[in-house]
Write an enzyme that holds these catalytic residues in place. Structure first.
Site, mmCIF file in Angstrom:
data_model
loop_
_atom_site.group_PDB
_atom_site.id
_atom_site.type_symbol
_atom_site.label_atom_id
_atom_site.label_comp_id
_atom_site.label_asym_id
_atom_site.label_seq_id
_atom_site.Cartn_x
_atom_site.Cartn_y
_atom_site.Cartn_z
ATOM 1 N N TRP A 155 103.395 -72.267 -41.125
ATOM 2 C CA TRP A 155 102.184 -71.679 -41.722
ATOM 3 C C TRP A 155 101.425 -70.945 -40.630
ATOM 4 C CZ3 TRP A 155 102.184 -71.305 -46.669
ATOM 5 C CH2 TRP A 155 101.058 -70.843 -47.338
ATOM 6 N N ASP A 214 92.055 -64.528 -39.817
ATOM 7 C CA ASP A 214 91.356 -63.982 -40.993
ATOM 8 C C ASP A 214 91.539 -64.898 -42.191
ATOM 9 O OD1 ASP A 214 94.083 -63.395 -41.483
ATOM 10 O OD2 ASP A 214 93.469 -61.893 -42.937
ATOM 11 N N GLU A 217 94.834 -65.310 -44.062
ATOM 12 C CA GLU A 217 95.930 -65.991 -43.366
ATOM 13 C C GLU A 217 97.030 -65.036 -42.934
ATOM 14 O OE1 GLU A 217 96.870 -68.944 -46.580
ATOM 15 O OE2 GLU A 217 95.836 -70.303 -45.231
ATOM 16 N N GLU A 218 96.668 -63.827 -42.577
ATOM 17 C CA GLU A 218 97.699 -62.843 -42.248
ATOM 18 C C GLU A 218 97.571 -62.253 -40.847
ATOM 19 O OE1 GLU A 218 98.438 -61.078 -46.737
ATOM 20 O OE2 GLU A 218 97.156 -59.962 -45.374
ATOM 21 N N GLU A 440 94.058 -65.867 -59.863
ATOM 22 C CA GLU A 440 93.704 -65.270 -58.566
ATOM 23 C C GLU A 440 93.510 -63.760 -58.692
ATOM 24 O OE1 GLU A 440 96.838 -64.592 -55.436
ATOM 25 O OE2 GLU A 440 95.692 -66.154 -54.410
#
Ligand SMILES: *[C@@H]1O[C@H](CO)[C@@H](O)[C@H](O)[C@H]1NC(C)=O
Ligand SMILES: *[C@@H]1O[C@H](CO)[C@@H](O)[C@H](O)[C@H]1NC(C)=O
Ligand SMILES: *[C@@H]1O[C@H](CO)[C@@H](O)[C@H](O)[C@H]1NC(C)=O
Ligand SMILES: *[C@@H]1O[C@H](CO)[C@@H](O)[C@H](O)[C@H]1NC(C)=O
Ligand SMILES: *[C@@H]1O[C@H](CO)[C@@H](O)[C@H](O)[C@H]1NC(C)=O
Ligand SMILES: *[C@@H]1O[C@H](CO)[C@@H](O)[C@H](O)[C@H]1NC(C)=O
Ligand SMILES: *[C@@H]1O[C@H](CO)[C@@H](O)[C@H](O)[C@H]1NC(C)=O
Length: 626
Positions: A155, A214, A217-218, A440
């Site tokens: 992750w 960020d 999560e990128e 979402e």
């Protein structure tokens, strides 16, 4: 636990606006507003659906929370494509921030849920994972299994916004405890958790360790959202410390430098949401940072990017305009009218569609701004914000318009901005199914709901946007003594203190029913090998050893390490593998050149016994190439 449908307590919609209309009869007469606004009636239903949607996703009593421990928030019940059945520190904190606000505004039913969340966070702080332990970076671990055990799969980690958002949420509840004669609970239960999070921020806000900084999560480099929520947390953490007769000297030393660094995201015309990516940098991450650092009791301050500040309004236009031409559902919508908003224009995740929470954030910033103008009693249009105002109020010119001296202009501009904000809410209303559920994303082609179902954060975003529309605002947080930027920004950090928050039992509540696991020796430990090895382009470092997980000394079956954090000053290769607890083995690193040839480390073989400590499921080995 919570089976009855709870209604969020909100005062009359648009109360602030009606007051203006009454005070200044030169504006449109009240009678013209008498017909009910369809948005008002949609929100009356949707806010209760959204609150129930949030509660359904909180363990252990929520409808979607089989197997979820008490106080843990799932991101979504969706278990595949995408699998969001985990608890994220970020999403949980933002969700509970919304519940604490609703609680403070009068929904007393939420107290037990909030207390269970706080107790669950005290526990999570003790869970060591691949980001480390309590004092060694572990608070930056972004997500956990719903039973509170460490998630050790690959992750983007660490993520540095989680501790800041959690601190802000806990501080909001601590403030309520203090103003309700329960300072001792704020001191004994809440402060120790907050203090750990503040220590994490002051130590790590400026470190460039590999990790996704960020909120999407990128991105590995610095992010506006993360920096701005970190600044807020240390400022209000210091205020809370003073109220509790505690101290946070590291908050005082770091806050001005975080604020100094925050200024570097401003390009002159918009906020560069992430530093050093190939994207434009226009990203709703910035609008989310703005709404989550809104202070209802301050000026339209540019340095803290307040919602009504010229910078934040210019950025609102730049970010929202970046979605006008890329989504089919936005085609034909005139400049100055609301559009569907996604994360950033280059997004391809799950199709890269508009997001409910992003579109709602665009509305929320504008409701916040209207609140601030009404509170301050004037609007200042500058050359920086002029283009934003011209979109919604074409005759805008730079100047200051006060409610006392130019009441009609003041009322017309605030009405135009509120109307523009309502447009974003109507966009969400238009693409929400009849049952009120919020996923979402919604399709860029036709608005069909997409991606994760019943997204907790979508519901929380609906609730806070609706509350702001009704002039229900959170507490003030800015401290003027920490609000001036040093003349020179310097790279800095401050370490500690950390200590386990042991007191998690709230008086007067039954002990939480919990499925939390007892502390047991894990059957396997995720071992992370790190080795400092200076290599040339084309080289690859592997670890091989005497057990199957390390290839039984076969050079083709070892674990290939990653150079993702490699720099010339810190030439680190790393990689993880799961090995049964207690296993003893030998290993060596090998360097495979681009032509396939292999160089072995020199003798002797290295050896290791995997730990068997209770509750310890990770181990990091720090080697240097021999
Ligand atoms: C650390 O702070 C300095 C001074 O503001 C800044 O130049 C640098 O980019 C920061 N680095 C990180 C990773 O935050
Ligand atoms: C902090 O100390 C002051 C002065 O000793 C005292 O009056 C106050 O009650 C204390 N507050 C808390 C929360 O302990
Ligand atoms: C709001 O700000 C004023 C002055 O800026 C200050 O005196 C007051 O205490 C603040 N109120 C709150 C609730 O923070
Ligand atoms: C304000 O709006 C009213 C109603 O639309 C309009 O008649 C009036 O000219 C406007 N005044 C200003 C100063 O913008
Ligand atoms: C916690 O949940 C994870 C994922 O479902 C599972 O692998 C693990 O065995 C659980 N741990 C305990 C102690 O129940
Ligand atoms: C390292 O392990 C290998 C495989 O068991 C063995 O052949 C070799 O002799 C060992 N090296 C030393 C120096 O012990
Ligand atoms: C390796 O370094 C990490 C980070 O400094 C530390 O947490 C860990 O305990 C170290 N491992 C060993 C075996 O010393």
């Amino acid at each position: 636990m919570i089976s009855t449908r709870l209604i969020l307590v909100l005062p009359l919609y648009a109360l602030g606006f009606l007051q203006i209309a009454i005070a200044w009869p030169s504006v449109e007469p009240l009678a013209a507003r008498a017909s009910p606004d369809p948005l008002d009636s949609w929100l009356a239903t949707e806010t209760s659906t959204a609150l129930q949607g949030v509660l359904d996703n909180i363990g252990s009593g929520g409808a979607n929370t089989a197997g979820v421990s008490s106080g843990f928030v799932i991101a979504s019940p969706s278990k595949s494509n995408p699998d969001y059945f985990y608890t994220w520190t970020r999403d949980s904190a933002l969700t509970l921030k919304c519940l604490v606000e609703a609680f403070v505004a009068g929904n007393t039913n939420l107290q037990q849920t909030i207390q269970q969340y706080i107790s669950a966070q005290a526990y999570l702080q003790t869970v060591s994972g691949l980001s480390g332990g309590l004092a060694t970076g572990g608070l930056g671990e972004p997500k956990y299994y719903v039973n509170g055990t460490a998630f050790t799969g690959p992750w983007g980690r660490p993520q540095k916004d989680g501790p800041a958002l959690r601190a802000t949420t806990l501080i909001a509840f601590a403030k309520w405890l203090i103003s309700n004669g329960q300072s001792s609970l704020a001191n004994s239960i809440v402060w120790p958790i907050v203090q750990n999070d503040l220590s994490y921020i002051t130590q790590n806000w400026n470190t460039s360790t590999f990790g996704k900084t960020d909120l999407w999560e990128e991105v590995d480099s610095s992010s506006f959202f993360t920096t701005t929520v970190q600044y807020r947390a240390v400022v209000e953490g210091n205020t809370l410390a003073k109220q509790l007769n505690q101290t946070c000297p590291n908050c005082v030393s770091q806050a001005p430098q975080i604020l100094c660094f925050l200024q570097s995201y401003w390009t002159g015309s918009f906020i560069l949401a992430n530093v050093g990516t190939s994207r434009t940098g226009k990203d709703t991450n910035s609008i989310l940072g703005i709404i989550h650092t809104f202070d209802p009791n301050t000026s339209c301050d540019d340095s803290t990017f307040q919602p009504c500040s010229p910078r934040a309004l210019a950025n609102h236009k730049a970010v929202t305009d970046s979605f006008r031409s890329i989504y089919n559902i936005n085609s034909g919508i005139a400049q100055g009218s609301a559009v569907a908003v996604g994360r950033y224009a280059e997004d391809i995740y799950q199709g890269g569609h508009p997001w409910y929470l992003c579109t709602l954030a665009a509305a929320e910033q504008l409701y916040d701004a209207v609140y601030q103008w009404n509170k301050i009693g004037s609007i200042t249009i500058t050359t920086v914000s002029l283009a934003f105002f011209k979109d919604v109020y074409p005759s805008a010119t730079p100047g200051t318009y006060s409610s006392a001296y130019t009441p009609t202009t003041f009322a017309n501009i605030t009405a135009a901005v509120k109307n523009y904000a309502d447009g974003y809410m109507n966009m969400v209303a238009k693409y929400t199914p009849n049952d009120g559920s919020l996923t979402e994303q919604f399709s860029r082609l036709d608005g069909t709901p997409l991606s994760a179902s019943a997204l907790t954060w979508s519901y929380a975003a609906l609730l806070t946007a609706a509350a702001r529309r009704s002039s229900v605002v959170p507490a003030s947080w800015i401290d003027s003594s920490l609000n001036s930027t040093p003349s020179v920004c310097v790279a800095t950090s401050a370490t500690g203190p950390y200590s386990t928050a042991t007191n998690t039992v709230w008086p007067g509540t039954p002990p939480a029913t919990t499925t939390r696991p007892p502390c047991t020796t894990p059957s396997a430990v995720t071992v992370t090998f790190t080795v400092l090895a200076t290599t040339n382009l084309g080289d690859t470092i592997h670890v091989v050893g005497s057990i199957p997980a390390l290839g039984n000394w076969n050079i083709n079956n070892g674990v290939t390490l990653s150079p993702a954090a490699y720099t010339s000053s810190n030439p680190v290769w790393f990689g993880s593998v799961s090995i049964a607890s207690g296993t003893s083995f030998q290993y060596k690193y090998i360097n495979q050149h681009a032509d396939g040839s292999i160089v072995w480390e020199s003798d002797p073989n290295q050896s290791l016994t995997v730990p068997t400590d209770c509750g310890v499921s990770t181990a990091t080995i720090n080697d240097s190439w021999r």
